[in-house]
Write an enzyme that holds these catalytic residues in place. Structure first.
Site, PDB file in Angstrom:
ATOM      1  N   CYS A 122      -4.915  13.932  13.956  1.00  0.00           N
ATOM      2  CA  CYS A 122      -5.496  15.175  14.496  1.00  0.00           C
ATOM      3  C   CYS A 122      -6.178  14.914  15.834  1.00  0.00           C
ATOM      4  O   CYS A 122      -6.070  15.712  16.761  1.00  0.00           O
ATOM      5  CB  CYS A 122      -6.488  15.781  13.505  1.00  0.00           C
ATOM      6  SG  CYS A 122      -5.668  16.734  12.194  1.00  0.00           S
ATOM      7  N   CYS A 157      -5.202  -9.581 -10.432  1.00  0.00           N
ATOM      8  CA  CYS A 157      -6.655  -9.436 -10.529  1.00  0.00           C
ATOM      9  C   CYS A 157      -7.041  -8.136 -11.226  1.00  0.00           C
ATOM     10  O   CYS A 157      -7.908  -8.121 -12.085  1.00  0.00           O
ATOM     11  CB  CYS A 157      -7.293  -9.481  -9.144  1.00  0.00           C
ATOM     12  SG  CYS A 157      -7.435 -11.175  -8.550  1.00  0.00           S
ATOM     13  N   HIS A 158      -6.397  -7.058 -10.840  1.00  0.00           N
ATOM     14  CA  HIS A 158      -6.922  -5.751 -11.248  1.00  0.00           C
ATOM     15  C   HIS A 158      -6.274  -5.159 -12.483  1.00  0.00           C
ATOM     16  O   HIS A 158      -6.748  -4.176 -13.015  1.00  0.00           O
ATOM     17  CB  HIS A 158      -6.796  -4.763 -10.091  1.00  0.00           C
ATOM     18  CG  HIS A 158      -7.724  -5.068  -8.968  1.00  0.00           C
ATOM     19  ND1 HIS A 158      -9.091  -5.092  -9.117  1.00  0.00           N
ATOM     20  CD2 HIS A 158      -7.494  -5.360  -7.668  1.00  0.00           C
ATOM     21  CE1 HIS A 158      -9.656  -5.383  -7.957  1.00  0.00           C
ATOM     22  NE2 HIS A 158      -8.712  -5.566  -7.059  1.00  0.00           N
ATOM     23  N   CYS A 162      -9.076  -6.497   0.539  1.00  0.00           N
ATOM     24  CA  CYS A 162      -8.566  -7.299  -0.584  1.00  0.00           C
ATOM     25  C   CYS A 162      -7.341  -8.112  -0.149  1.00  0.00           C
ATOM     26  O   CYS A 162      -7.191  -9.264  -0.540  1.00  0.00           O
ATOM     27  CB  CYS A 162      -8.234  -6.428  -1.797  1.00  0.00           C
ATOM     28  SG  CYS A 162      -9.618  -6.269  -2.971  1.00  0.00           S
TER      29      CYS A 162
HETATM   30  C1  HEC Z   1      -5.787  22.119  17.191  1.00  0.00           C
HETATM   31  C2  HEC Z   1      -5.966  22.134  15.773  1.00  0.00           C
HETATM   32  C3  HEC Z   1      -6.524  20.926  15.042  1.00  0.00           C
HETATM   33  C4  HEC Z   1      -7.661  20.193  15.357  1.00  0.00           C
HETATM   34  C5  HEC Z   1      -8.555  20.321  16.572  1.00  0.00           C
HETATM   35  C6  HEC Z   1      -7.839  19.259  14.268  1.00  0.00           C
HETATM   36  N1  HEC Z   1      -6.851  19.415  13.341  1.00  0.00           N
HETATM   37 FE1  HEC Z   1      -6.776  18.597  11.500  1.00  0.00          FE
HETATM   38  N2  HEC Z   1      -5.009  19.513  11.123  1.00  0.00           N
HETATM   39  C7  HEC Z   1      -4.342  20.316  12.004  1.00  0.00           C
HETATM   40  C8  HEC Z   1      -3.002  20.594  11.486  1.00  0.00           C
HETATM   41  C9  HEC Z   1      -1.935  21.426  12.153  1.00  0.00           C
HETATM   42  C10 HEC Z   1      -2.920  19.926  10.237  1.00  0.00           C
HETATM   43  C11 HEC Z   1      -1.722  19.859   9.297  1.00  0.00           C
HETATM   44  C12 HEC Z   1      -1.838  20.933   8.294  1.00  0.00           C
HETATM   45  C13 HEC Z   1      -0.763  20.881   7.252  1.00  0.00           C
HETATM   46  O1  HEC Z   1       0.356  20.440   7.505  1.00  0.00           O
HETATM   47  O2  HEC Z   1      -1.082  21.270   6.131  1.00  0.00           O
HETATM   48  C14 HEC Z   1      -4.204  19.293  10.034  1.00  0.00           C
HETATM   49  C15 HEC Z   1      -4.557  18.610   8.881  1.00  0.00           C
HETATM   50  C16 HEC Z   1      -5.796  18.038   8.656  1.00  0.00           C
HETATM   51  C17 HEC Z   1      -6.237  17.506   7.386  1.00  0.00           C
HETATM   52  C18 HEC Z   1      -5.461  17.556   6.076  1.00  0.00           C
HETATM   53  C19 HEC Z   1      -5.610  18.958   5.493  1.00  0.00           C
HETATM   54  C20 HEC Z   1      -4.897  19.174   4.189  1.00  0.00           C
HETATM   55  O3  HEC Z   1      -4.914  20.321   3.715  1.00  0.00           O
HETATM   56  O4  HEC Z   1      -4.319  18.239   3.636  1.00  0.00           O
HETATM   57  C21 HEC Z   1      -7.491  16.991   7.584  1.00  0.00           C
HETATM   58  C22 HEC Z   1      -8.364  16.305   6.550  1.00  0.00           C
HETATM   59  C23 HEC Z   1      -7.829  17.198   8.977  1.00  0.00           C
HETATM   60  N3  HEC Z   1      -6.786  17.855   9.586  1.00  0.00           N
HETATM   61  C24 HEC Z   1      -9.003  16.770   9.579  1.00  0.00           C
HETATM   62  C25 HEC Z   1      -9.308  16.973  10.919  1.00  0.00           C
HETATM   63  C26 HEC Z   1     -10.470  16.426  11.567  1.00  0.00           C
HETATM   64  C27 HEC Z   1     -11.532  15.571  10.896  1.00  0.00           C
HETATM   65  C28 HEC Z   1     -10.424  16.850  12.865  1.00  0.00           C
HETATM   66  C29 HEC Z   1     -11.360  16.477  13.987  1.00  0.00           C
HETATM   67  C30 HEC Z   1     -11.490  15.040  14.253  1.00  0.00           C
HETATM   68  C31 HEC Z   1      -9.241  17.682  13.017  1.00  0.00           C
HETATM   69  N4  HEC Z   1      -8.576  17.701  11.832  1.00  0.00           N
HETATM   70  C32 HEC Z   1      -8.876  18.340  14.187  1.00  0.00           C
HETATM   71  C33 HEC Z   1      -4.848  20.829  13.171  1.00  0.00           C
HETATM   72  C34 HEC Z   1      -6.016  20.406  13.786  1.00  0.00           C
HETATM   73  C1  HEC Z   2      -8.182 -12.491  -6.353  1.00  0.00           C
HETATM   74  C2  HEC Z   2      -8.509 -11.225  -6.943  1.00  0.00           C
HETATM   75  C3  HEC Z   2      -8.173  -9.947  -6.207  1.00  0.00           C
HETATM   76  C4  HEC Z   2      -6.961  -9.550  -5.696  1.00  0.00           C
HETATM   77  C5  HEC Z   2      -5.684 -10.365  -5.652  1.00  0.00           C
HETATM   78  C6  HEC Z   2      -7.153  -8.198  -5.230  1.00  0.00           C
HETATM   79  N1  HEC Z   2      -8.432  -7.796  -5.426  1.00  0.00           N
HETATM   80 FE1  HEC Z   2      -9.154  -5.911  -5.165  1.00  0.00          FE
HETATM   81  N2  HEC Z   2     -11.015  -6.541  -5.732  1.00  0.00           N
HETATM   82  C7  HEC Z   2     -11.331  -7.820  -6.131  1.00  0.00           C
HETATM   83  C8  HEC Z   2     -12.766  -7.891  -6.418  1.00  0.00           C
HETATM   84  C9  HEC Z   2     -13.528  -9.132  -6.831  1.00  0.00           C
HETATM   85  C10 HEC Z   2     -13.277  -6.583  -6.214  1.00  0.00           C
HETATM   86  C11 HEC Z   2     -14.702  -6.105  -6.428  1.00  0.00           C
HETATM   87  C12 HEC Z   2     -15.469  -6.221  -5.223  1.00  0.00           C
HETATM   88  C13 HEC Z   2     -16.827  -5.629  -5.397  1.00  0.00           C
HETATM   89  O1  HEC Z   2     -17.342  -5.524  -6.522  1.00  0.00           O
HETATM   90  O2  HEC Z   2     -17.355  -5.257  -4.393  1.00  0.00           O
HETATM   91  C14 HEC Z   2     -12.154  -5.761  -5.798  1.00  0.00           C
HETATM   92  C15 HEC Z   2     -12.243  -4.414  -5.528  1.00  0.00           C
HETATM   93  C16 HEC Z   2     -11.149  -3.574  -5.331  1.00  0.00           C
HETATM   94  C17 HEC Z   2     -11.197  -2.135  -5.329  1.00  0.00           C
HETATM   95  C18 HEC Z   2     -12.437  -1.280  -5.570  1.00  0.00           C
HETATM   96  C19 HEC Z   2     -12.720  -1.140  -7.037  1.00  0.00           C
HETATM   97  C20 HEC Z   2     -13.892  -0.216  -7.344  1.00  0.00           C
HETATM   98  O3  HEC Z   2     -14.707  -0.593  -8.201  1.00  0.00           O
HETATM   99  O4  HEC Z   2     -14.004   0.852  -6.767  1.00  0.00           O
HETATM  100  C21 HEC Z   2      -9.938  -1.696  -5.079  1.00  0.00           C
HETATM  101  C22 HEC Z   2      -9.486  -0.266  -4.978  1.00  0.00           C
HETATM  102  C23 HEC Z   2      -9.102  -2.870  -4.909  1.00  0.00           C
HETATM  103  N3  HEC Z   2      -9.864  -3.997  -5.082  1.00  0.00           N
HETATM  104  C24 HEC Z   2      -7.752  -2.845  -4.600  1.00  0.00           C
HETATM  105  C25 HEC Z   2      -6.960  -3.979  -4.434  1.00  0.00           C
HETATM  106  C26 HEC Z   2      -5.589  -3.954  -3.958  1.00  0.00           C
HETATM  107  C27 HEC Z   2      -4.837  -2.701  -3.550  1.00  0.00           C
HETATM  108  C28 HEC Z   2      -5.134  -5.229  -3.963  1.00  0.00           C
HETATM  109  C29 HEC Z   2      -3.792  -5.747  -3.507  1.00  0.00           C
HETATM  110  C30 HEC Z   2      -3.521  -5.567  -2.105  1.00  0.00           C
HETATM  111  C31 HEC Z   2      -6.241  -6.068  -4.445  1.00  0.00           C
HETATM  112  N4  HEC Z   2      -7.321  -5.279  -4.697  1.00  0.00           N
HETATM  113  C32 HEC Z   2      -6.161  -7.433  -4.648  1.00  0.00           C
HETATM  114  C33 HEC Z   2     -10.450  -8.862  -6.311  1.00  0.00           C
HETATM  115  C34 HEC Z   2      -9.098  -8.832  -6.005  1.00  0.00           C
END
Ligand code: HEC
Ligand code: HEC
Length: 275
Positions: A102, A178-179, A224
């Site tokens: 956006c 891990c998870h 991670c």
């Molecule tokens: C000129 C218009 C415009 C401006 C300025 C704009 N956006 Fe958007 N935004 C859009 C359009 C178009 C979409 C796509 C809508 C769709 O396809 O559903 C969108 C989609 C989004 C969505 C997803 C909405 C959904 O329903 O999933 C988010 C979140 C969002 N914008 C955040 C922002 C933020 C934060 C800003 C400012 C940093 C911003 N936008 C500025 C036009 C704008």
């Molecule tokens: C070696 C172990 C390990 C692996 C591999 C790992 N993670 Fe994690 N992850 C952790 C640990 C430890 C935490 C908790 C960190 C904390 O408590 O702040 C965590 C936290 C998270 C959380 C947040 C959980 C919460 O409580 O909200 C997410 C989401 C997550 N990992 C996604 C991923 C994804 C996606 C991958 C693969 C790309 C991945 N992790 C691979 C160890 C791992």
């Protein structure tokens, strides 16, 4: 407007109590005091994000509010359905990528401008994290409802599921080891959550007091990857896995889609609060 704020503080009240129960031991005392007063450090990000949303003008003079309404009125509930496919960018986007799109497509920011990218990409930058936290908070109290209707959504979901269980890197590890397999064990003194079964997406973006900042799920997933060496030294097409996946890349968004779909039915309560 007033109503939403009331609901918000009621909800975050619940989040605070829940989080304190699990994380009390290691919480610094100044934070415990804040929480006892009903203050959540993540709320500063919501407020900053709202301010930016209403007032930050792009080079073309538009604000987020120009299109999405004052205080994001038209974005209520949007985060509960993300990641999803957007026609205008022809991609499945998570919140971070959607906001970046956006700003560059509709507000006139140049995606290659280093100053802009610093404020956007960085954890302590002014744009991405506060805006994402604010927009996510507009779905508080609503059920996560990610659909896989579009072919691109289906495809990315499958990729996410595959990546989750794919063993890679020097340690031959996967997210799932891990998870999913080791859930509940402790690593680096932290209990291992199961982001899929536990629907952890309901509390992301989350304020992590260990690092004293707000993290979006982009940050969490990429961290991670990096921390646990889930990458090959060399790019391997067959393994479909990159070294330290770039921000907003399909690898990251696929994993987000996989986890968020699993969280369907969970109620959004952000910002979360974690160690
Ligand atoms: C000129 C218009 C415009 C401006 C300025 C704009 N956006 Fe958007 N935004 C859009 C359009 C178009 C979409 C796509 C809508 C769709 O396809 O559903 C969108 C989609 C989004 C969505 C997803 C909405 C959904 O329903 O999933 C988010 C979140 C969002 N914008 C955040 C922002 C933020 C934060 C800003 C400012 C940093 C911003 N936008 C500025 C036009 C704008
Ligand atoms: C070696 C172990 C390990 C692996 C591999 C790992 N993670 Fe994690 N992850 C952790 C640990 C430890 C935490 C908790 C960190 C904390 O408590 O702040 C965590 C936290 C998270 C959380 C947040 C959980 C919460 O409580 O909200 C997410 C989401 C997550 N990992 C996604 C991923 C994804 C996606 C991958 C693969 C790309 C991945 N992790 C691979 C160890 C791992």
């Amino acid at each position: 407007m007033g109503k939403r704020k009331l609901l918000l503080s009621a909800l975050t009240g619940g989040v605070i109590l829940g989080a304190v129960a699990t994380a009390q031991e290691q919480m610094p005392s100044h934070l415990q005091e804040l929480l006892e007063l009903g203050m959540h450090p993540g709320h500063a990000y919501v407020d900053e994000g709202r301010e930016t949303f209403n007032t930050l003008k792009g080079p073309n003079g538009k604000t987020c509010a120009s299109c999405h309404g004052e205080d994001g009125a038209k974005l209520e509930g949007a985060y509960a359905k993300m990641p999803r496919y957007y026609t205008d960018i022809d991609r499945v986007a998570d919140l971070d990528l959607r906001i970046l799109s956006c700003m560059t497509k509709y507000m006139g920011f140049d995606p290659k401008d280093k100053k802009f990218r610093k404020e956007f990409d960085k954890w302590n930058g002014r744009y991405r994290v506060p805006l994402a936290t604010f927009v996510a908070s507009l779905s508080n109290g609503m059920e996560i409802n990610v659909q896989l209707d579009d072919p691109q959504e289906k495809e990315l979901y499958k990729k996410g599921e595959k990546l989750w269980f794919m063993r890679v890197g020097a340690r031959d590890f996967s997210c799932g080891i891990c998870h999913t397999v080791l859930t509940g064990r402790r690593i680096r003194l932290q209990g291992l959550p199961d982001p899929v079964k536990a629907k952890v997406y309901t509390h992301w973006p989350a304020y992590r007091f260990g690092s004293d900042k707000m993290w979006t799920m982009e940050d969490r997933v990429r961290s991670c990857f990096k921390a646990y060496f889930l990458y090959e030294k060399k790019w391997d097409e067959k393994k479909d896995w990159v070294q330290k996946p770039p921000p907003y890349s399909d690898w990251v968004i696929a994993l987000e889609l996989y986890m968020k779909y699993a969280a369907n039915g969970g109620v959004v309560e952000v910002p979360g609060l974690l160690r």
